[in-house]
Design a protein around this motif. Structure first.
Motif, short mmCIF file in Angstrom:
data_model
loop_
_atom_site.label_atom_id
_atom_site.label_comp_id
_atom_site.label_asym_id
_atom_site.label_seq_id
_atom_site.Cartn_x
_atom_site.Cartn_y
_atom_site.Cartn_z
N LYS A 24 0.82 -1.22 0.00
CA LYS A 24 0.00 0.00 0.00
C LYS A 24 0.85 1.27 0.00
O LYS A 24 0.33 2.37 0.04
CB LYS A 24 -0.92 0.00 1.22
N SER A 25 2.16 1.11 -0.01
CA SER A 25 3.03 2.28 0.05
C SER A 25 3.09 2.98 -1.30
O SER A 25 2.97 2.35 -2.36
CB SER A 25 4.45 1.86 0.47
N THR A 26 3.29 4.29 -1.26
CA THR A 26 3.43 5.06 -2.51
C THR A 26 4.87 5.01 -3.02
O THR A 26 5.16 5.47 -4.11
CB THR A 26 3.04 6.53 -2.29
N MET A 27 5.77 4.43 -2.22
CA MET A 27 7.19 4.33 -2.63
C MET A 27 7.44 2.95 -3.24
O MET A 27 7.34 1.93 -2.54
CB MET A 27 8.10 4.53 -1.42
N PRO A 28 7.77 2.89 -4.54
CA PRO A 28 7.99 1.60 -5.21
C PRO A 28 9.06 0.75 -4.51
O PRO A 28 8.96 -0.48 -4.49
CB PRO A 28 8.44 1.99 -6.61
N ILE A 29 10.06 1.40 -3.90
CA ILE A 29 11.16 0.65 -3.26
C ILE A 29 10.62 -0.21 -2.11
O ILE A 29 11.19 -1.26 -1.78
CB ILE A 29 12.27 1.62 -2.75
N LEU A 30 9.48 0.22 -1.51
CA LEU A 30 8.92 -0.54 -0.38
C LEU A 30 8.09 -1.74 -0.84
O LEU A 30 7.55 -2.47 -0.01
CB LEU A 30 8.10 0.37 0.53
N GLU A 31 8.00 -1.94 -2.16
CA GLU A 31 7.45 -3.21 -2.68
C GLU A 31 8.55 -4.27 -2.65
O GLU A 31 8.31 -5.43 -2.94
CB GLU A 31 6.98 -3.03 -4.13
N GLY A 32 9.75 -3.80 -2.33
CA GLY A 32 10.92 -4.68 -2.43
C GLY A 32 11.39 -5.23 -1.10
O GLY A 32 11.01 -4.75 -0.02
N LEU A 33 12.23 -6.24 -1.20
CA LEU A 33 12.86 -6.88 -0.05
C LEU A 33 14.33 -6.50 -0.08
O LEU A 33 15.02 -6.72 -1.09
CB LEU A 33 12.69 -8.39 -0.20
N TYR A 34 14.79 -5.92 1.01
CA TYR A 34 16.21 -5.52 1.12
C TYR A 34 17.01 -6.75 1.54
O TYR A 34 16.65 -7.44 2.51
CB TYR A 34 16.33 -4.41 2.15
N ILE A 35 18.08 -7.05 0.79
CA ILE A 35 18.93 -8.21 1.11
C ILE A 35 20.38 -7.73 1.20
O ILE A 35 20.89 -7.10 0.28
CB ILE A 35 18.83 -9.30 0.02
N GLU A 36 20.99 -8.03 2.33
CA GLU A 36 22.40 -7.69 2.51
C GLU A 36 23.18 -8.95 2.90
O GLU A 36 22.79 -9.68 3.82
CB GLU A 36 22.57 -6.63 3.61
#
Length: 366
Positions: A24-36
């Protein structure tokens, strides 16, 4: 970035981190999964700004690095791979290659620098609580969280610590749920946590006595489960003074077998589906509760034996609200404290002091 890890462990970690990604976020990056990938540890983070979940797992890291991938498609790919080792490496054209046995996927990734950092929380542990205890407390209150958005504070659960006792409280204007447990802390805390956050926390908590450490700041709460951390913003505003809503006196005390009355209400509610009120009527007299419901569908009469102390009474309820309460009670016998047909009903376990529920009756038009 290049790493190799077990497919099942990676799949489990993705499932945990994904719980924070609402779409539901307006930021496309928050559709993503951060992997380090760093020092033979993989860190996965999912976030929707309000809630962030970080989880770690072991991996054979051949080259360190960090990326963000579309959480939905990445999760689907990993889930459908064979149960074997998975190798993931970054390629030059903003993509990663996922290899497992004879399967090879190439997937575009996003820039990890755009992913918002987690709130900085100084983990001077405020208190710990066994996971199974907290899970039961959340389960026993979250059903009473308000669903409408007109009063945002009621979409949360009050987290109240005083006198070495933790109270979780939820209410929506029709019912109130209170669960209490003694804990080892001298702190005093009063904060409101979004109900949806606590529901996700409950899904991650395990049914054991391992301790989850809880830290509060002015704006956030952090649940630390070892390999997994959940950080949530707190709701702003004052929670309703719930103690003032709980009647101190009653005129009729009814003790009844929990399963017997639950079964009776469930059967009676089959005839109560006409409209949204789910209306059932109680006629409490002569050590029995007669439950009736009439609608265009037909009518039903159920009778449940009970122990009465006080004058008989007729009172009506929304059956859904009663069933939500009864399904979350652990005792074999429950007590109902009643004052009048228009006053709140208090429901408690007969032999345990750690739960108290309030349900408002439905006013009958005479």
């Amino acid at each position: 970035m290049i790493f190799i890890c077990d497919k099942t462990k990676l799949q489990d970690a993705i499932a945990i981190a994904q719980k924070a990604i609402t779409g539901k976020s307006t930021m496309p990056i928050l559709e993503g999964l951060y992997i380090e990938a760093n020092k033979n540890t993989l860190t996965l983070i999912g976030s929707d700004k309000d809630v962030s979940i970080e989880t770690k797992l072991e991996a054979d890291v051949l080259k360190e690095g960090k990326i963000v991938v579309d959480a939905k498609i990445f999760g689907e790919i990993i889930r459908k791979l064979p149960n074997s080792e998975v190798k993931i490496e970054t390629l030059e054209n903003n993509s990663i290659q996922i290899s497992c046995e004879k399967s090879v996927f190439n997937l575009v990734h996003m820039n990890s620098e755009e992913f918002p950092g987690l709130p900085q929380i100084n983990e001077n542990i405020i208190f710990g609580i066994p996971q199974n205890l907290l899970r039961n407390m959340i389960k026993g209150t979250s059903f009473a969280v308000a669903q409408d958005e007109t009063r945002p504070i009621l979409q949360g659960i009050l987290f109240e610590v005083e006198n070495s006792k933790l109270n979780l409280v939820a209410l929506d204007g029709y019912r109130l749920a209170l669960k209490s447990e003694l804990i080892d802390t001298n702190n005093t805390i009063n904060a409101v946590i979004p109900g949806k956050t606590l529901n996700e926390v409950a899904k991650i908590l395990e049914d054991n006595e391992c301790v989850v450490s809880i830290t509060f700041t002015t704006n956030h709460i952090l649940f630390n489960l070892g390999n997994t951390k959940v950080i949530s913003r707190l709701l702003e505003g004052e929670f309703i003074k719930y103690n003032a809503l709980l009647p101190q006196d009653y005129k009729l005390l009814v003790t009844v077998d929990k399963q017997a009355i639950q079964n009776g209400i469930e059967r009676a509610s089959l005839m109560a589906k006409d409209g949204n009120s789910n209306l059932i009527k109680f006629d409490i007299n002569d050590d029995a509760i007669v439950i009736t419901s009439n609608s265009q569908l037909g009518k039903v009469r159920e009778e449940v034996s009970a122990n009465m102390q006080g004058e008989g009474m007729q009172i009506a309820f929304n059956s859904k609200y009663l069933l939500d309460v009864l399904k979350n009670m652990e005792d074999g016998e429950v007590e109902m404290e009643l004052t009048s047909s228009i006053s709140p009903c208090i429901i408690k376990n007969k032999n345990a002091e750690n739960s108290k529920y309030l349900v408002l009756p439905v006013r009958l038009v005479k």
